[in-house]
Structures are given as C-alpha cells and as structure tokens.
Write a protein that holds these residues in place. Structure first.
Motif, PDB file in Angstrom:
ATOM      1  N   TRP A 151       0.843  -1.195   0.000  1.00 17.60           N
ATOM      2  CA  TRP A 151       0.000   0.000   0.000  1.00 17.60           C
ATOM      3  C   TRP A 151       0.884   1.254   0.000  1.00 17.60           C
ATOM      4  CZ3 TRP A 151      -3.224   1.920   4.775  1.00 17.60           C
ATOM      5  CH2 TRP A 151      -3.973   3.046   4.410  1.00 17.60           C
ATOM      6  N   GLY A 152       1.870   1.297   0.890  1.00 17.90           N
ATOM      7  CA  GLY A 152       2.776   2.440   0.917  1.00 17.90           C
ATOM      8  C   GLY A 152       3.578   2.579  -0.359  1.00 17.90           C
ATOM      9  N   ALA A 153       4.051   1.450  -0.892  1.00 16.21           N
ATOM     10  CA  ALA A 153       4.822   1.503  -2.131  1.00 16.21           C
ATOM     11  C   ALA A 153       3.975   2.033  -3.283  1.00 16.21           C
ATOM     12  CB  ALA A 153       5.361   0.112  -2.465  1.00 16.21           C
ATOM     13  N   ALA A 154       2.699   1.658  -3.316  1.00 14.00           N
ATOM     14  CA  ALA A 154       1.818   2.143  -4.381  1.00 14.00           C
ATOM     15  C   ALA A 154       1.623   3.653  -4.300  1.00 14.00           C
ATOM     16  CB  ALA A 154       0.467   1.431  -4.297  1.00 14.00           C
ATOM     17  N   ILE A 155       1.709   4.214  -3.098  1.00 15.89           N
ATOM     18  CA  ILE A 155       1.625   5.666  -2.941  1.00 15.89           C
ATOM     19  C   ILE A 155       2.895   6.337  -3.450  1.00 15.89           C
ATOM     20  CG2 ILE A 155       1.523   7.532  -1.225  1.00 15.89           C
ATOM     21  CD1 ILE A 155      -0.227   5.659   0.494  1.00 15.89           C
ATOM     22  N   ALA A 156       4.056   5.755  -3.119  1.00 11.00           N
ATOM     23  CA  ALA A 156       5.332   6.403  -3.423  1.00 11.00           C
ATOM     24  C   ALA A 156       5.865   6.081  -4.811  1.00 11.00           C
ATOM     25  CB  ALA A 156       6.371   6.007  -2.374  1.00 11.00           C
ATOM     26  N   HIS A 157       5.612   4.869  -5.310  1.00 12.63           N
ATOM     27  CA  HIS A 157       6.171   4.448  -6.596  1.00 12.63           C
ATOM     28  C   HIS A 157       5.102   4.623  -7.672  1.00 12.63           C
ATOM     29  CE1 HIS A 157       8.986   2.261  -9.205  1.00 12.63           C
ATOM     30  NE2 HIS A 157       7.898   1.707  -9.736  1.00 12.63           N
ATOM     31  N   THR A 158       5.180   5.708  -8.394  1.00 19.47           N
ATOM     32  CA  THR A 158       4.147   6.027  -9.384  1.00 19.47           C
ATOM     33  C   THR A 158       4.581   5.753 -10.811  1.00 19.47           C
ATOM     34  OG1 THR A 158       4.927   8.329  -9.430  1.00 19.47           O
ATOM     35  CG2 THR A 158       3.155   7.799  -7.886  1.00 19.47           C
ATOM     36  N   GLY A 159       5.805   5.245 -10.992  1.00 20.32           N
ATOM     37  CA  GLY A 159       6.312   5.068 -12.345  1.00 20.32           C
ATOM     38  C   GLY A 159       6.053   3.708 -12.950  1.00 20.32           C
ATOM     39  N   GLY A 160       5.434   2.792 -12.217  1.00 21.69           N
ATOM     40  CA  GLY A 160       5.173   1.458 -12.731  1.00 21.69           C
ATOM     41  C   GLY A 160       4.274   0.696 -11.783  1.00 21.69           C
ATOM     42  N   VAL A 161       3.948  -0.537 -12.153  1.00 22.71           N
ATOM     43  CA  VAL A 161       3.043  -1.360 -11.357  1.00 22.71           C
ATOM     44  C   VAL A 161       3.790  -1.945 -10.155  1.00 22.71           C
ATOM     45  CG1 VAL A 161       1.574  -3.422 -11.362  1.00 22.71           C
ATOM     46  CG2 VAL A 161       1.657  -1.927 -13.372  1.00 22.71           C
ATOM     47  N   VAL A 162       3.169  -1.872  -8.994  1.00 15.44           N
ATOM     48  CA  VAL A 162       3.695  -2.506  -7.788  1.00 15.44           C
ATOM     49  C   VAL A 162       3.080  -3.900  -7.670  1.00 15.44           C
ATOM     50  CG1 VAL A 162       3.785  -2.450  -5.265  1.00 15.44           C
ATOM     51  CG2 VAL A 162       4.087  -0.337  -6.585  1.00 15.44           C
ATOM     52  N   VAL A 171      -0.811  -5.098  -7.287  1.00 16.66           N
ATOM     53  CA  VAL A 171      -1.150  -6.503  -7.509  1.00 16.66           C
ATOM     54  C   VAL A 171      -0.557  -7.333  -6.385  1.00 16.66           C
ATOM     55  CG1 VAL A 171      -0.985  -8.488  -9.048  1.00 16.66           C
ATOM     56  CG2 VAL A 171      -1.182  -6.179 -10.005  1.00 16.66           C
ATOM     57  N   ALA A 172      -1.357  -8.208  -5.806  1.00 22.34           N
ATOM     58  CA  ALA A 172      -0.888  -9.163  -4.801  1.00 22.34           C
ATOM     59  C   ALA A 172      -1.048 -10.565  -5.357  1.00 22.34           C
ATOM     60  CB  ALA A 172      -1.666  -9.013  -3.499  1.00 22.34           C
ATOM     61  N   VAL A 173       0.052 -11.304  -5.434  1.00 18.09           N
ATOM     62  CA  VAL A 173       0.016 -12.697  -5.875  1.00 18.09           C
ATOM     63  C   VAL A 173       0.141 -13.572  -4.635  1.00 18.09           C
ATOM     64  CG1 VAL A 173       1.096 -14.461  -7.311  1.00 18.09           C
ATOM     65  CG2 VAL A 173       1.053 -12.074  -8.083  1.00 18.09           C
ATOM     66  N   VAL A 174      -0.952 -14.235  -4.272  1.00 19.41           N
ATOM     67  CA  VAL A 174      -1.005 -15.045  -3.055  1.00 19.41           C
ATOM     68  C   VAL A 174      -0.738 -16.505  -3.413  1.00 19.41           C
ATOM     69  CG1 VAL A 174      -2.409 -15.758  -1.089  1.00 19.41           C
ATOM     70  CG2 VAL A 174      -2.667 -13.453  -2.040  1.00 19.41           C
ATOM     71  N   CYS A 175       0.331 -17.055  -2.861  1.00 20.12           N
ATOM     72  CA  CYS A 175       0.727 -18.447  -3.122  1.00 20.12           C
ATOM     73  C   CYS A 175       0.320 -19.294  -1.918  1.00 20.12           C
ATOM     74  CB  CYS A 175       2.229 -18.537  -3.353  1.00 20.12           C
ATOM     75  SG  CYS A 175       2.822 -17.586  -4.777  1.00 20.12           S
ATOM     76  N   ASP A 176      -0.666 -20.145  -2.095  1.00 15.35           N
ATOM     77  CA  ASP A 176      -1.227 -20.948  -1.010  1.00 15.35           C
ATOM     78  C   ASP A 176      -0.565 -22.326  -1.001  1.00 15.35           C
ATOM     79  OD1 ASP A 176      -2.741 -22.269   0.853  1.00 15.35           O
ATOM     80  OD2 ASP A 176      -4.647 -22.068  -0.206  1.00 15.35           O
ATOM     81  N   ASN A 177       0.265 -22.582   0.033  1.00 13.42           N
ATOM     82  CA  ASN A 177       0.921 -23.893   0.115  1.00 13.42           C
ATOM     83  C   ASN A 177       0.622 -24.591   1.438  1.00 13.42           C
ATOM     84  OD1 ASN A 177       2.527 -22.501   1.909  1.00 13.42           O
ATOM     85  ND2 ASN A 177       4.318 -22.434   0.577  1.00 13.42           N
ATOM     86  N   ARG A 205      -2.891  -6.534 -13.402  1.00 15.06           N
ATOM     87  CA  ARG A 205      -2.106  -5.304 -13.580  1.00 15.06           C
ATOM     88  C   ARG A 205      -2.968  -4.198 -14.173  1.00 15.06           C
ATOM     89  NH1 ARG A 205       3.552  -5.616 -14.232  1.00 15.06           N
ATOM     90  NH2 ARG A 205       3.406  -4.231 -16.049  1.00 15.06           N
ATOM     91  N   GLU A 206      -3.767  -4.547 -15.152  1.00 17.67           N
ATOM     92  CA  GLU A 206      -4.641  -3.553 -15.784  1.00 17.67           C
ATOM     93  C   GLU A 206      -5.640  -2.979 -14.783  1.00 17.67           C
ATOM     94  OE1 GLU A 206      -6.457  -5.562 -19.023  1.00 17.67           O
ATOM     95  OE2 GLU A 206      -4.590  -5.787 -20.185  1.00 17.67           O
ATOM     96  N   VAL A 207      -6.198  -3.842 -13.946  1.00 17.28           N
ATOM     97  CA  VAL A 207      -7.179  -3.390 -12.954  1.00 17.28           C
ATOM     98  C   VAL A 207      -6.519  -2.518 -11.901  1.00 17.28           C
ATOM     99  CG1 VAL A 207      -8.692  -4.160 -11.088  1.00 17.28           C
ATOM    100  CG2 VAL A 207      -8.765  -5.301 -13.313  1.00 17.28           C
ATOM    101  N   ALA A 208      -5.356  -2.933 -11.421  1.00 20.53           N
ATOM    102  CA  ALA A 208      -4.665  -2.168 -10.383  1.00 20.53           C
ATOM    103  C   ALA A 208      -4.404  -0.740 -10.839  1.00 20.53           C
ATOM    104  CB  ALA A 208      -3.360  -2.852 -10.008  1.00 20.53           C
TER     105      ALA A 208
END
Length: 617
Positions: A448-459, A486-492, A557-560
């Motif tokens: 969430w914080g990175a998405a605020i600060a990093h505006t040049g590409g997809v987080v 985008v959050a990729v959740v790996c369920d193991n 990515r498109e939705v985010a």
C-alpha cells in the motif's frame, strides 16, 4: 504564532521538503496514516483536519498495517520521503512497535506519533493506561525505545523547538536513518505556546554526501591494488545514495565482478557481464563461488547480515575486507578497512586514486561464466512441470511480464529466496525484499505504501498464505483510498518454509503445515482467499494452474492501474519446492536430543561453525 503543540507539529511537517534524485523537490512527509482514538483524535486530529487540503490523511484499519505502509513509503522513495503514522494510546500504540522494528532493522525512515497518557495525571488511570507501580512516568510508549533511532516524550509545547531539528536529522541522515517516535501526551497536545514563525519556514533536506578520510582512502586503494581477485558487494546504501550508476562505472573501469545483497538487489542489470548474481543464502551459487575465491571484498553500503555472508562462511578465511559505509558503526565491523563515506562520493574518489588499475581479465570473466550456470539452473526451475506450480515458476511468470519501471516486493517465508536468487532485473532499484526483520504481513501493508510512493510502474507483491492471514486489513484500506497494486497469493497449506527448516534440521514436522497442526476437525476448514479479498474491495483473479497465471496476472495489472485498487491473484503452490543457493546458515539446533536426525544436524552445525570467518585481518 500561538498554536497548540499538535498544530505546531503539523505545521512544521508541512514546511519540510526533500530534494529527489532528479533535483526536484517534494514533501518530506507525503501524508499521514491514522487511526484515531481518545489519545489523538481531538488535538492532533483537529490539527490534521485543518490542513487536510495540503496533508493527505489515510485511514488505516490496523495500526501495525498502516505503520508498515508508512515504512513502504520510505523504501519505495529510496529514503527521500518519510511515512507518518499516528495512533491513540495503549493497544493502538503498541500495535505500531512491530513496524518500528522493521524500519529500525532496515535503516528506513519512519515517523510515529502515538498518543500518550496525561502528564498532569489528574484523571489517572485513564482508559487504556497501563500503570507501573514503581514508575509513574513509564507508559506503554516506552516500548518504542528499543526500536526507535530517536525517542522523545513531549511534556511541554516548547520542547518541539529543540526536538524537531533532531527528528529531521535522524530521518534524513544517511548514517543514522531510522524510525523516530514522538510520544504525545493528550493534555500536552492541547496546550498552546507562542512559537516563533521561523520554526515553520520551508526547509529543503538534501542528501548528505560525506567524503572519505584521505588516509583511509589511501589505505583502501593500497588494498585494492594488492588484490588479484577483488569482488564488489553492493548493498542498500548504494540504492539510497543513488549510486548505482557510479558503482557500475567503478566496476567497469577496474574490471571487478559485482554481487548484490538483499537490500541491493536490482541495482545491477541482470545481463551485465560483470554481474555475478546475488550473494548469500538466498542468493546464487555463482556469487557464492566467487566470494569463496575472492582475496578482497569491497562492501559498499551494506551491514553484511548473516543471510548475505552465509553466517560468515561464504568468504575465504584469508579474505581482506574494505567496508565503504556512511555509518561508521557498520564500516568497522569484522576488522574491515573502514572507509566512512557516502557511496557515490566514496566510489568516485576511490576510482580517482586507483586510476587505470584493473583486476586480471580471467577473474572478471569468471562472473559471466558462473552466472551463466546459475541462469541455466533458474531457467530449468521455471519450466512448466506436472503437479502444483512452484514458487520459482510463479516468480518466473511475474518476472517475464514485468517491465523495467515496475516494482516487486516480498518479505517472509520462501519467496525472498525466489526473488533474491531468481529475479532478472531490467531496471534499477525496483525490488523491496524486507528481509532485515522478515516481517510477515509487510507484503500487503508495505505494498500500500509503495503504491503511494512508486508512481512510475506497477507494484506487485508476492506472499504466502501465512502472511496473508497474519495481516490483511490494509487491503481494504488501499482499496478505500484508491491505491492500486497486484498481490500474488501463493497458497501452500501453512508455514512451509519454517516446516522445511524444522524438518531439514532433524525435527519432526510440527505445528507449521496444516497437516501437522492440532485440529478437532476431520476435514479442517480452508481459507477462501479469493472470496475474502473480494469482500475487502479487491479485484480477484483465482488461478487453477500455471498456464492460467500469465493471463490472470496481466488482467490484474490492468485493474490495479485502471481502477486504482488492489488486484489479488490466488494460486495453489507446491509446499516443498525451493530455489537453493547451496550456502550454510547457523541456526540453534539442540545439543541434546532423543532424535538421531537432530544429533546429525548438530554435527553439521559444528562443521559449519568451524568454517566461519571470525575476524578479518
């Protein structure tokens, strides 16, 4: 200017600016994460409301989560901006202690403003106050002292005049950077004082560029000239100095192979001919091979944590070490030749002194040869296979789709090893692996914080099921505020990487994978991660196989970006398939046990300890 303590603090924050790497200016404090309670809602809350058009305030839903989001801002901005979080007293404040630990371990800026009990004590004990029988001055906020670089309890409004310059110093100093905690008693927040207007004059904080001591510089240069197999290790300090380009030119001019630490990952383009790969336990065999043969290590901007040094077994016992670091605390460790300086300035001046000196060509070519072997290994791990997808395969898909300005994150479990060891960088400083504190839950909150600060590409953040369950409330916070990632959740099926450590050191599987846990159910319930994320306001993309992952990730990515909300991809993954760099790690295996497997593991510990470099010469 007659202002309350809270008003003065907020006005001072507004006046602080920061110079970015491109020379432009931005707010030092881009916004505040807040959960209000009786300890901060009236004075500090009102002061923030008065400037809501100039200071964004984002509502959190878990104090730890929102403070971790503030840490994410500090990392994604390369320490050029500072996240702020405020809470009420008591449990709200204590929830932020973990985030302070993350910032402290990783040397990241963070400003925490917890409310505190009354200094006047007339209403004691107030709601949420913890009373100390023998010290009435102690409150729960004293718990921050162990995880704050600077701590102060403001008991008079005028104390701001002396403490705020120190706050700015810590948050912007390359050597001392870390979390600051200002405990704010609720009666003092409300008290007024005639503050001088000069306190609120605009200040631009520029990166400090300490130059090396000339004697130390000459000593370091002599050591380099005397080496035949030098190795350059780049850490987070190179990133925060903006010195990646300088480091590459240094390596090219002197023909020195390069490796990266966890915090230094993605500073070097993957295909650079001098790039030997990442170093250490979660690194690569290519970098570890070169480290074992190097006669000189030039460590720049790194504190050489145990995962980087393989618990100090990755280097030859005869190696010499030059430690170029802004913090003398780090530069003098392990008997290194200390070169206390900014990374950019230090490398520039060391290059000038070395002139045309170069390492032997055969040694430099080893970097390319060894890394090619590691690349072949990673490529093989990424190929589709039968059964559940592996972490390496998931990371491979995300890596292939991501561009040079995108930003990838993780923090705990097995995914740090996959990103550190297997990611192929095409940009610069585009990765955040929080492996200083390895805080489960940082993956979502920090994103969430990175998405605020990093505006040049997809987080994109990658995490396991355990981290998701530990701290997921800020998915809703980010969705509500309109920050997409985008959050990729790996369920193991549980804490799989700790299960690996447990069983790999001779123990029985116990309380980590769901199948080894106590449950009264014949068929224990499973978490519907997709359903949960959807209920939190996220776009959701469940994936049934590796073949579906690329399409789902592209849509996420498109939705985010387009809808400005988190997009969650959920995929079942293999619980025991990992990328291994073949390095050793010292852990606490029992000296006495009834299990022969543990006894054998203890012998391996003793063998490993015999290989440790105890002190360099």
């Amino acid at each position: 200017m007659k202002l309350t303590t809270a008003q003065a603090l907020v006005r001072w924050m507004l006046a602080q600016r920061t110079e970015l790497f491109d020379g432009s200016h931005a707010p030092l404090f881009p916004g505040v994460f807040a959960i209000f309670g009786h300890g901060n809602v009236l004075s500090l809350g009102n002061a923030l409301e008065e400037v809501r058009d100039r200071m964004p305030v984002w509502r959190g839903h878990n104090e730890q989560g929102m403070a971790l989001a503030a840490v994410g801002i500090g990392k994604a901005s390369h320490r050029r901006q500072v996240g702020v979080a405020t809470s009420s007293i008591g449990p709200g404040a204590l929830n932020m202690v973990t985030a302070a630990g993350v910032a402290h371990a990783n040397r990241l800026p963070l400003l925490l403003l917890p409310g505190d009990t009354f200094t006047g004590r007339a209403p004691d004990p107030v709601l949420q106050q913890v009373e100390h029988f023998h010290d009435p001055t102690t409150t729960v906020n004293d718990a921050f002292r162990a995880v704050s670089r600077y701590f102060d309890r403001i008991t008079r409004p005028e104390q701001l005049l002396s403490t705020l310059p120190q706050v700015a110093r810590i948050l912007t100093d390359p050597a001392d950077c870390g979390p600051v905690t200002l405990a704010l008693p609720q009666d003092v927040q409300a008290e007024s004082y005639d503050f001088p207007e000069s306190l609120f004059a605009e200040v631009v904080h520029r990166p400090l560029r300490q130059r090396p001591d000339l004697h130390s510089l000459a000593e370091a240069a002599r050591a380099v000239r005397g080496a035949s197999r030098p190795l350059l290790v780049l850490g987070g300090g190179v990133r925060y100095s903006g010195a990646a380009g300088r480091a590459l030119r240094f390596a090219e001019q002197h023909n020195i192979p390069i490796t990266e630490t966890t915090a230094g990952r993605t500073l070097v383009p993957h295909d650079h001919p001098l790039h030997a790969g990442p170093l250490g336990i979660t690194g690569s065999t290519s970098a570890n091979v070169l480290a074992g043969e190097a006669d000189l290590v030039i460590a720049v901007g790194t504190r050489l944590q145990d995962f980087t040094t393989a618990s100090w077994t990755v280097f030859s016992p005869d190696v010499r070490m030059i430690s170029l670091n802004a913090a003398r605390f780090d530069a003098v460790k392990h008997g290194s030749t200390a070169l206390v300086a900014d990374a950019d300035e230090g490398l520039r001046e060391l290059t000038d002194v070395l002139g045309s000196w170069q390492a032997p060509p055969d040694w430099a070519r080893r970097a390319l040869t060894e890394r090619a072997k590691w690349d072949e290994h990673i490529t093989a791990l990424r190929k589709p296979s039968a059964g559940l997808p592996t972490y390496a395969q998931v990371v491979g898909v995300v890596n292939d789709v991501s561009g040079p300005t995108d930003y990838v994150m993780t923090a705990s479990g097995g995914l740090p090893g996959e990103l550190i060891g297997g990611w192929r960088a095409s940009g610069e400083a585009t990765m955040d692996v929080e492996y200083g504190f390895s805080c489960m839950g940082y993956e979502l909150a920090g994103a969430w914080g990175a998405a605020i600060a990093h505006t040049g590409g997809v987080v994109t953040t990658l995490l396991g099921d355990g981290s998701y369950l530990m701290l997921n409330s800020e998915l809703f916070s980010a969705a509500f505020a309109g920050h997409g990632f985008v959050a990729v959740v790996c369920d193991n099926d549980g804490y799989a990487v700790i299960h690996r450590l447990q069983t790999g050191q001779g123990g029985a599987g116990f309380n980590n994978l769901y199948g080894d846990c106590l449950s009264t159910h014949a068929e224990p319930p499973r978490t519907d991660f997709a359903g949960h994320a959807a209920a939190m306001g996220c776009a959701v993309f469940p994936v049934e196989s590796l073949g579906e992952l690329e399409g789902a990730y592209r849509k996420a990515r498109e939705v985010a970006v387009g809808e400005k909300r988190p997009a969650v991809v959920v995929i079942r993954t293999h619980p025991s398939s990992w990328t291994e760099a073949g390095a050793w790690w010292e852990v606490g295996v029992p000296e006495t046990s009834h299990r022969p497997e543990i006894a054998a593991a203890r012998e391996e510990v003793l063998e490993g300890k015999a290989r440790q470099v105890r002190y360099l010469s």
